[in-house]
Scaffold this active site. Structure first.
Site, PDB file in Angstrom:
ATOM      1  N   ASP A  24       0.836  -1.206   0.000  1.00 10.27           N
ATOM      2  CA  ASP A  24       0.000   0.000   0.000  1.00 10.27           C
ATOM      3  C   ASP A  24       0.871   1.256   0.000  1.00 10.27           C
ATOM      4  OD1 ASP A  24      -2.262   1.510   0.065  1.00 10.27           O
ATOM      5  OD2 ASP A  24      -2.766   1.099   2.153  1.00 10.27           O
ATOM      6  N   SER A  69      -7.248  -5.965  -5.839  1.00 11.17           N
ATOM      7  CA  SER A  69      -8.343  -6.517  -5.037  1.00 11.17           C
ATOM      8  C   SER A  69      -9.651  -6.487  -5.816  1.00 11.17           C
ATOM      9  CB  SER A  69      -8.493  -5.735  -3.734  1.00 11.17           C
ATOM     10  OG  SER A  69      -9.136  -4.506  -3.983  1.00 11.17           O
ATOM     11  N   SER A  70     -10.609  -7.274  -5.342  1.00  6.00           N
ATOM     12  CA  SER A  70     -11.956  -7.268  -5.955  1.00  6.00           C
ATOM     13  C   SER A  70     -12.543  -5.864  -5.896  1.00  6.00           C
ATOM     14  CB  SER A  70     -12.899  -8.191  -5.188  1.00  6.00           C
ATOM     15  OG  SER A  70     -12.296  -9.409  -4.903  1.00  6.00           O
ATOM     16  N   ASN A  72     -10.754  -3.030  -6.064  1.00  2.59           N
ATOM     17  CA  ASN A  72      -9.987  -2.054  -6.853  1.00  2.59           C
ATOM     18  C   ASN A  72     -10.686  -1.658  -8.159  1.00  2.59           C
ATOM     19  OD1 ASN A  72      -6.657  -3.240  -5.894  1.00  2.59           O
ATOM     20  ND2 ASN A  72      -7.874  -1.552  -5.073  1.00  2.59           N
ATOM     21  N   ARG A 192       1.776  -5.092   6.111  1.00  7.45           N
ATOM     22  CA  ARG A 192       1.096  -4.035   5.352  1.00  7.45           C
ATOM     23  C   ARG A 192       1.924  -2.766   5.436  1.00  7.45           C
ATOM     24  NH1 ARG A 192      -5.151  -2.528   4.501  1.00  7.45           N
ATOM     25  NH2 ARG A 192      -4.777  -0.820   3.078  1.00  7.45           N
ATOM     26  N   ARG A 198      -5.156  -2.355   8.808  1.00 13.14           N
ATOM     27  CA  ARG A 198      -6.332  -3.205   8.603  1.00 13.14           C
ATOM     28  C   ARG A 198      -6.006  -4.226   7.520  1.00 13.14           C
ATOM     29  NH1 ARG A 198      -7.774   2.009   6.986  1.00 13.14           N
ATOM     30  NH2 ARG A 198      -7.511   2.251   4.746  1.00 13.14           N
ATOM     31  N   LEU A 199      -6.880  -5.252   7.418  1.00 13.81           N
ATOM     32  CA  LEU A 199      -6.592  -6.343   6.479  1.00 13.81           C
ATOM     33  C   LEU A 199      -7.237  -6.134   5.111  1.00 13.81           C
ATOM     34  CD1 LEU A 199      -6.748  -9.509   8.778  1.00 13.81           C
ATOM     35  CD2 LEU A 199      -4.794  -8.093   8.147  1.00 13.81           C
TER      36      LEU A 199
HETATM   37  C1  FPP Z   1      -1.769   0.453  -3.308  1.00 14.15           C
HETATM   38  O1  FPP Z   1      -1.387   1.743  -3.576  1.00 14.15           O
HETATM   39  C2  FPP Z   1      -1.456  -0.481  -4.320  1.00 14.15           C
HETATM   40  C3  FPP Z   1      -2.357  -1.068  -5.177  1.00 14.15           C
HETATM   41  C4  FPP Z   1      -3.709  -0.648  -5.486  1.00 14.15           C
HETATM   42  C5  FPP Z   1      -1.964  -2.248  -5.863  1.00 14.15           C
HETATM   43  C6  FPP Z   1      -0.989  -1.951  -6.920  1.00 14.15           C
HETATM   44  C7  FPP Z   1       0.180  -2.762  -6.736  1.00 14.15           C
HETATM   45  C8  FPP Z   1       1.245  -2.572  -7.487  1.00 14.15           C
HETATM   46  C9  FPP Z   1       1.336  -1.545  -8.533  1.00 14.15           C
HETATM   47  C10 FPP Z   1       2.318  -3.497  -7.405  1.00 14.15           C
HETATM   48  C11 FPP Z   1       1.969  -4.482  -8.478  1.00 14.15           C
HETATM   49  C12 FPP Z   1       2.658  -5.696  -8.335  1.00 14.15           C
HETATM   50  C13 FPP Z   1       2.615  -6.668  -9.240  1.00 14.15           C
HETATM   51  C14 FPP Z   1       3.185  -7.955  -8.838  1.00 14.15           C
HETATM   52  C15 FPP Z   1       2.067  -6.504 -10.616  1.00 14.15           C
HETATM   53  P1  FPP Z   1      -2.507   2.858  -3.464  1.00 14.15           P
HETATM   54  O2  FPP Z   1      -2.816   3.310  -4.845  1.00 14.15           O
HETATM   55  O3  FPP Z   1      -3.681   2.337  -2.710  1.00 14.15           O
HETATM   56  O4  FPP Z   1      -1.761   3.949  -2.652  1.00 14.15           O
HETATM   57  P2  FPP Z   1      -2.420   5.089  -1.753  1.00 14.15           P
HETATM   58  O5  FPP Z   1      -3.174   4.378  -0.642  1.00 14.15           O
HETATM   59  O6  FPP Z   1      -1.249   5.848  -1.261  1.00 14.15           O
HETATM   60  O7  FPP Z   1      -3.325   5.893  -2.640  1.00 14.15           O
END
Ligand code: FPP
Length: 244
Positions: A24, A69-70, A72, A192, A198-199
């Site tokens: 994160d 995640s589901s 996202n 995390r 949180r999870l």
């Molecule tokens: C959280 O950052 C990250 C994600 C939503 C997942 C994205 C993960 C990666 C780009 C790494 C990918 C790895 C692989 C193996 C392809 P955020 O956008 O929630 O950050 P913020 O909370 O600071 O806004």
């Protein structure tokens, strides 16, 4: 169900078998630098590559990364599209090198609902890496722990409906066998980044006895040394699994 890690004695260091990470803070990393969120996600992928390499080098058996995640899908369409683009790039560019270095790929989540070309590339990478033994890299894609449990309940209920399963015989092992993680070792440590504690619908069942490590470091700044610190914190904990 096997719960035991090698018991710790004296100063002996025990490596967790299975570490999972909620990566994160990419967005905040970019914002602090007045960069677009995509720049943060790009650095996030680069950090994932480095951490996988380090985890393999130190002999970890299994590393699970929460990549998408589901939930996202609720992000703005252009960010979802950027994340899928990065995933495509990661599979094409980084995964081949990881597989050449002995890594076995596993994917958890409803990943077959992703775009067809991604599904095909993932299927191919899973098949090509299936006999690798250096480390299992499990990537959580379109993953939600509550959805995973719904799927497991449905699968068991369907077997009960046909008479193939007596509901009274359902036990922990049977539920674990119906989860995406059935073939992975028991989760020992969940990390995390970015200060949130949180999870977020990640590995809820599997985290039952996992040690939790939260760090304020944003994911693009994480690095090998931070993984080592989390492993040291794991070593300093006394795990009792509900006993005394
Ligand atoms: C959280 O950052 C990250 C994600 C939503 C997942 C994205 C993960 C990666 C780009 C790494 C990918 C790895 C692989 C193996 C392809 P955020 O956008 O929630 O950050 P913020 O909370 O600071 O806004």
């Amino acid at each position: 169900m096997s719960l035991a890690l090698t018991p710790k004695g004296g100063s002996e260091r025990v490596l967790p078998r299975h570490v999972a990470i909620i990566m994160d803070g990419n967005g905040r990393w970019a914002k602090k630098r007045l960069l677009p969120r995509l720049a943060g996600h790009r650095m996030g992928v680069e950090m994932a590559r480095k951490v996988v390499e380090h985890a393999r080098d130190i002999g970890l058996e299994c590393l699970t990364l929460y990549a998408f995640s589901s939930e996202n899908w609720r992000r703005p369409a252009d960010e979802v599209s950027d994340l899928m683009g990065l995933l495509r790039h990661f599979i094409i560019k980084d995964l081949d090198e990881m597989i050449a270095n002995g890594i076995r790929l596993a994917v958890i989540g409803d990943w077959r609902a992703l775009q067809g070309d991604l599904v095909a590339m993932i299927e191919d990478a899973i098949a090509r890496s299936s006999t690798n033994t250096a480390m299992t890299l499990a990537i959580a894609l379109n993953y939600g722990a509550q959805q995973e449990l719904v799927g497991a309940v449905r699968a068991l209920a369907a077997r009960a409906q046909t008479g193939a399963l007596d509901p009274a015989t359902i036990d922990l092992a049977m539920i674990e066998g119906a989860l995406f993680t059935a073939a992975l070792p028991q989760l020992d440590l969940l990390i995390r980044t970015s200060g949130e504690q949180r999870l977020s619908n990640f590995l809820l069942w599997q985290a039952a006895y996992a040690e939790l490590v939260f760090t304020d470091t944003l994911w693009p700044d994480f690095g090998a040394a931070e993984l080592d610190s989390a492993l040291a914190a794991f070593n300093a904990r006394e795990r009792r699994f509900g006993g005394r």
